[in-house]
Design an enzyme around this catalytic site. Structure first.
Site, PDB file in Angstrom:
ATOM      1  N   ASP A 178      11.224  24.153 -45.672  1.00  0.00           N
ATOM      2  CA  ASP A 178      11.282  24.175 -44.217  1.00  0.00           C
ATOM      3  C   ASP A 178      12.484  23.370 -43.723  1.00  0.00           C
ATOM      4  OD1 ASP A 178       9.812  24.159 -41.431  1.00  0.00           O
ATOM      5  OD2 ASP A 178      10.197  22.055 -41.911  1.00  0.00           O
ATOM      6  N   GLU A 195       9.765  30.006 -47.180  1.00  0.00           N
ATOM      7  CA  GLU A 195      10.254  28.623 -47.124  1.00  0.00           C
ATOM      8  C   GLU A 195      10.156  27.962 -48.496  1.00  0.00           C
ATOM      9  OE1 GLU A 195       9.548  27.322 -42.486  1.00  0.00           O
ATOM     10  OE2 GLU A 195       7.942  26.921 -43.919  1.00  0.00           O
TER      11      GLU A 195
END
Lengths: 235, 235
Positions: B45, B117
């Protein structure tokens, strides 16, 4: 700005810029001119988050995503950045408009935190990610080394209990709703119930304790969201 | 998992892992076992945000921090990641529990966005930031190249109002759904409702106005997406 002050700052950073102009821009508040640090701050904010994430990932090999996220949020919040900016002596090199300077801008936490992020962004542009990571390691390494991650999963249960007690409500009950996985790598599902309000929340974690914290945290969030004037918990 | 599928995924990624186990973990949902992708997602992320920030910083040399931040938020939100995950064929390689798989988990936007991610985080761990950045460039380069940043700096509330008026619909209503944080550093959550269409969207921001703009922007995006020939808003 006198080069002497930027020289000294580079020494404190432990990094020498190929393009010093980037560092100069990083310490320029928007009040001081068009060539200011806001775009560098945009970049530095993300770079800092990645560098800190990578250090936390390494150091806390057993912690779950929730705890890592909470510690990261704490480390990159304004207060923490402000402290690091003071240690770096950013107030002395900051470029502000006269008005901002007279108003004490060089000591304002938000201005200093932003400038620190901009310095990290400038390092990334100048030297690449690895240099920026090394800088973040110098600036945050000690605080990360001494972080007790357990203290970050303590909060929610204690806070929930205090929140309920302040409203003369009985303490919540926790029970394990399910466990999954093998003995050495289990996942726990815990339910937190506040009987007096007819509410339950679930939490998941790698330990019973972590799952309880997660459940308590969700309960707290829900309670706080409802606890506004006119909300269901006010009458 | 068959190595063949991971091989094919590495080809689509344009990156070959030194430690394939990291990629295998990245596509393992928590329902499928203890060695799942949540910690990699935590890392990925942040890495994704940095890589995208760096590309936006380069491409939009004249844009201010606010516009860059809005575009970044749009590019890394779940819907956008979901789309990229589908292009990458992540549903085919995802490891889920039988229950999750039967429930359609391999098509769930949140599960796919998280896995994407995690794949980016795994690439960062395996090959370093530059490899992760190169991957993000392959995955997001085209959408960034064709982004019109001006559409992001327009006043979304004004644009939404004009859009509705052009269709003889009443103006939207905004209300604060929640506020968080202390007085000097609050976050506002605002809801934008278009009653005539039965639609609501939420926005978040550091000021009420910023939150309203965000909510209006999302509403606009949704309306524009639906407003194609044959779409629900045409008859």
């Amino acid at each position: 700005m006198g080069d002497a002050r930027l020289d000294a700052l580079q020494q404190r950073l432990g990094y020498r810029f190929a393009e010093v102009r980037l560092l100069s821009r990083a310490v320029t508040h928007r009040s001081a001119g068009a060539d200011h640090n806001e775009r560098l701050e945009f970049l530095g904010d993300a770079v800092l988050s990645t560098a800190v994430s990578s250090m936390l990932y390494e150091r806390f090999g057993d912690s779950d995503e929730g705890d890592l996220t909470r510690v990261r949020a704490h480390l990159v919040r304004e207060e923490s950045l402000h402290r690091v900016a003071l240690v770096l002596g950013l107030p002395e090199v900051l470029r502000l408009s006269d008005g901002e300077a007279r108003g004490g801008g060089a000591q304002r936490a938000s201005i200093l935190a932003d400038a620190l992020e901009a310095v990290i962004g400038a390092t990334f542009l100048d030297g690449g990610f690895d240099q920026a990571q090394a800088l973040v390691r110098r600036l945050f390494g000690e605080v990360i080394a001494t972080t007790d991650i357990d203290s970050w999963s303590k909060d929610a249960k204690t806070e929930l209990q205090e929140w309920l007690q302040a409203r003369k409500l009985p303490v919540p009950a926790y029970r394990i709703a399910a466990t999954r996985g093998q003995a050495h790598a289990q996942t726990f599902e815990v339910e937190c119930a506040v009987a007096a309000l007819g509410l339950t929340e679930q939490g998941e974690g790698r330990s019973r304790r972590a799952a309880e914290q997660e459940a308590a945290r969700r309960m707290l969030e829900g309670l706080k969201a409802s606890d506004r004037p006119g909300g269901p918990l006010r009458s």
